[in-house]
Motif scaffolding. Structure first.
Motif, mmCIF file in Angstrom:
data_model
loop_
_atom_site.group_PDB
_atom_site.id
_atom_site.type_symbol
_atom_site.label_atom_id
_atom_site.label_comp_id
_atom_site.label_asym_id
_atom_site.label_seq_id
_atom_site.Cartn_x
_atom_site.Cartn_y
_atom_site.Cartn_z
ATOM 1 N N VAL A 260 0.183 -10.030 -3.394
ATOM 2 C CA VAL A 260 0.782 -8.728 -3.100
ATOM 3 C C VAL A 260 2.072 -8.548 -3.883
ATOM 4 N N TYR A 261 2.940 -9.573 -3.895
ATOM 5 C CA TYR A 261 4.213 -9.422 -4.594
ATOM 6 C C TYR A 261 4.004 -9.329 -6.104
ATOM 7 N N TRP A 262 3.024 -10.048 -6.618
ATOM 8 C CA TRP A 262 2.711 -9.935 -8.045
ATOM 9 C C TRP A 262 2.270 -8.517 -8.379
ATOM 10 N N LYS A 263 1.449 -7.906 -7.512
ATOM 11 C CA LYS A 263 0.986 -6.537 -7.737
ATOM 12 C C LYS A 263 2.143 -5.540 -7.625
ATOM 13 N N ILE A 264 3.053 -5.770 -6.661
ATOM 14 C CA ILE A 264 4.215 -4.888 -6.520
ATOM 15 C C ILE A 264 5.094 -4.984 -7.761
ATOM 16 N N TYR A 265 5.337 -6.202 -8.223
ATOM 17 C CA TYR A 265 6.152 -6.403 -9.425
ATOM 18 C C TYR A 265 5.498 -5.753 -10.642
ATOM 19 N N LYS A 266 4.188 -5.915 -10.749
ATOM 20 C CA LYS A 266 3.465 -5.339 -11.871
ATOM 21 C C LYS A 266 3.514 -3.816 -11.830
ATOM 22 N N ALA B 73 5.827 -1.937 -10.353
ATOM 23 C CA ALA B 73 7.196 -1.498 -10.636
ATOM 24 C C ALA B 73 7.503 -1.598 -12.130
ATOM 25 N N LYS B 74 7.053 -2.668 -12.767
ATOM 26 C CA LYS B 74 7.273 -2.833 -14.191
ATOM 27 C C LYS B 74 6.528 -1.773 -14.991
ATOM 28 N N PHE B 75 5.300 -1.456 -14.581
ATOM 29 C CA PHE B 75 4.507 -0.426 -15.247
ATOM 30 C C PHE B 75 5.181 0.942 -15.112
ATOM 31 N N ARG B 76 5.728 1.215 -13.921
ATOM 32 C CA ARG B 76 6.369 2.506 -13.696
ATOM 33 C C ARG B 76 7.638 2.643 -14.510
ATOM 34 N N MET B 77 8.422 1.577 -14.587
ATOM 35 C CA MET B 77 9.638 1.623 -15.394
ATOM 36 C C MET B 77 9.306 1.756 -16.870
ATOM 37 N N TRP C 50 0.828 -1.214 0.000
ATOM 38 C CA TRP C 50 0.000 0.000 0.000
ATOM 39 C C TRP C 50 0.858 1.258 0.000
ATOM 40 N N SER C 51 1.998 1.240 0.670
ATOM 41 C CA SER C 51 2.860 2.418 0.690
ATOM 42 C C SER C 51 3.493 2.680 -0.675
ATOM 43 N N ILE C 52 3.654 1.627 -1.488
ATOM 44 C CA ILE C 52 4.234 1.782 -2.821
ATOM 45 C C ILE C 52 3.181 2.204 -3.842
ATOM 46 N N THR C 53 2.033 1.525 -3.813
ATOM 47 C CA THR C 53 1.022 1.744 -4.857
ATOM 48 C C THR C 53 0.037 2.860 -4.527
ATOM 49 N N ARG C 54 -0.107 3.208 -3.234
ATOM 50 C CA ARG C 54 -1.070 4.243 -2.848
ATOM 51 C C ARG C 54 -0.436 5.244 -1.889
ATOM 52 N N HIS C 55 0.757 5.722 -2.236
ATOM 53 C CA HIS C 55 1.495 6.563 -1.304
ATOM 54 C C HIS C 55 0.828 7.911 -1.051
ATOM 55 N N LEU C 56 -0.036 8.378 -1.961
ATOM 56 C CA LEU C 56 -0.743 9.634 -1.737
ATOM 57 C C LEU C 56 -1.921 9.457 -0.793
ATOM 58 N N GLU C 57 -2.625 8.338 -0.925
ATOM 59 C CA GLU C 57 -3.782 8.074 -0.063
ATOM 60 C C GLU C 57 -3.366 7.451 1.270
ATOM 61 N N TYR C 58 -2.261 6.719 1.254
ATOM 62 C CA TYR C 58 -1.822 5.963 2.436
ATOM 63 C C TYR C 58 -0.999 6.875 3.336
ATOM 64 N N THR C 59 -1.655 7.825 3.971
ATOM 65 C CA THR C 59 -0.989 8.789 4.840
ATOM 66 C C THR C 59 -0.529 8.128 6.131
ATOM 67 N N ARG D 57 12.295 8.360 -4.638
ATOM 68 C CA ARG D 57 11.135 7.535 -4.315
ATOM 69 C C ARG D 57 11.203 6.192 -5.040
ATOM 70 N N GLU D 58 11.642 6.201 -6.300
ATOM 71 C CA GLU D 58 11.736 4.944 -7.053
ATOM 72 C C GLU D 58 12.790 4.024 -6.453
ATOM 73 N N GLN D 59 13.901 4.591 -5.988
ATOM 74 C CA GLN D 59 14.918 3.777 -5.338
ATOM 75 C C GLN D 59 14.384 3.174 -4.037
ATOM 76 N N LYS D 60 13.608 3.980 -3.281
ATOM 77 C CA LYS D 60 13.019 3.491 -2.034
ATOM 78 C C LYS D 60 12.015 2.379 -2.313
ATOM 79 N N GLU D 61 11.208 2.548 -3.364
ATOM 80 C CA GLU D 61 10.218 1.531 -3.711
ATOM 81 C C GLU D 61 10.892 0.243 -4.176
#
Length: 321
Positions: free
Chosen positions: A183-189, A191-195, A106-115, A240-244
């Motif tokens: 969760v890991y599949w969504k994180i990988y997806k 990250a791949k989409f962002r790159m 949630w901190s990676i994919t929803r960092h604006l909403e996940y205050t 932020r990308e390095q942190k993610e």
């Protein structure tokens, strides 16, 4: 034999190291005020469950391993205590790992909403649900759902009632396994989409900017105004990308170790009562202690990816001038 002595020595060292390492993590979180927030409360909850595994579960399992024929000679009451804490602490440890993976997701994919406020509230809810679910699974046999102790055979084990086996293994392992893999599949997806978005998010330069483009292989942004072309070099990955990426790597290793440690035990735990298979006791012990070792690896993984923990560890033992 010498081999048996070496194995028992290794198990004793594993028990002591698991207890001390998780206790060190807890002491660090309690001592450093900066750690009194998420996600360190999730780390603390994981460390609590792993400390209890090392303090209450592993020593009695070691006593059982030392007895002839792996028989239980400590009585019914202590058997019930051991089995309850075994299921409670191991299930809580597994669900705490799942909670850490969800928090990172949630901190990676929803960092604006996940205050911070939302993150703190959700993490507290996840911790409460983790221990409530673990308690429900572990205490069910106390109310007659299967039997854990057999005085005739001097055996003490988790209830082998088929219905309880399906519910307990599903709630303790297979459900969190599905969650962490998703969760890991969504994180990988993500990250791949962002790159991919970084590569596609470019403006085709005018011929006048061709020399600028060939000057460097670094990512660049080119803006044009009539006949002029202006190019701005970027620094590659943002902070932020390095942190993610670091968080995604930590989650991946945490999930991978968790799966490797626990999947042999829970496969045999599910199959054995349902098919009446006779699995050799030596393999049951190997799979059980492999699962216990996950409580040793957990603090190593989530502190290795955080420099603040390394500095805090040093401050615990080195006197400040």
């Amino acid at each position: 034999s010498i081999f048996t002595i070496l194995i028992l020595t290794l198990l004793v060292l594993l028990t002591v190291a698991t207890f001390l390492w998780n206790l060190l993590v807890l002491a660090t979180i309690l001592r450093v005020k900066a750690f009194h927030r998420v996600p360190h409360n999730l780390v603390a909850s994981t460390a609590v469950s792993d400390v209890l595994v090392a303090a209450l579960v592993m020593p009695l399992s070691l006593v059982k391993e030392l007895s002839a024929g792996r028989r239980w000679r400590l009585g019914r009451e202590l058997c019930l205590v051991w089995v309850c804490f075994d299921v409670l602490c191991c299930t809580a440890s597994i669900w705490n790992v799942t909670a850490i993976a969800l928090d990172r997701y949630w901190s990676i994919t929803r960092h604006l909403e996940y205050t911070l406020l939302t993150r703190r509230r959700i993490s507290n809810i996840m911790i409460a649900l983790t221990w409530a679910l673990s308690a429900a699974i572990s205490f069910a046999p106390l109310f007659g759902w299967g039997e854990t102790y057999s005085p005739e055979q001097e055996s003490c084990q988790v209830s082998q009632e088929p219905s309880y086996t399906i519910i307990s293994t599903g709630g303790a392992f297979y459900l969190p396994l599905c969650v962490v893999l998703f969760v890991y599949w969504k994180i990988y997806k993500a990250a791949k989409f962002r790159m991919g978005g970084r590569r596609k998010n470019a403006v085709v330069p005018l011929p006048e900017a061709a020399q600028v483009k060939e000057a460097s292989h670094e990512p660049q942004m080119v803006f044009t105004a009539r006949h002029a072309a202006i190019a701005f070099q970027t620094d590659g990955e943002t902070w932020r990308e390095q942190k993610e990426k670091k968080a995604a790597l930590m989650v991946g290793i945490l999930i991978g170790v968790f799966v490797l440690c626990w999947i042999p035990f829970f496969i045999t735990e599910l199959i054995s009562p349902l098919c009446s298979c006779n699995i050799p006791p030596i393999w049951k012990s190997i799979f059980l202690w492999l699962g216990y070792s996950n409580s040793f690896f957990n603090p190593l993984i989530y502190t290795a990816f955080n420099k603040n923990y390394n500095n805090a560890f040093k401050n615990l033992f080195v006197k400040q001038r």
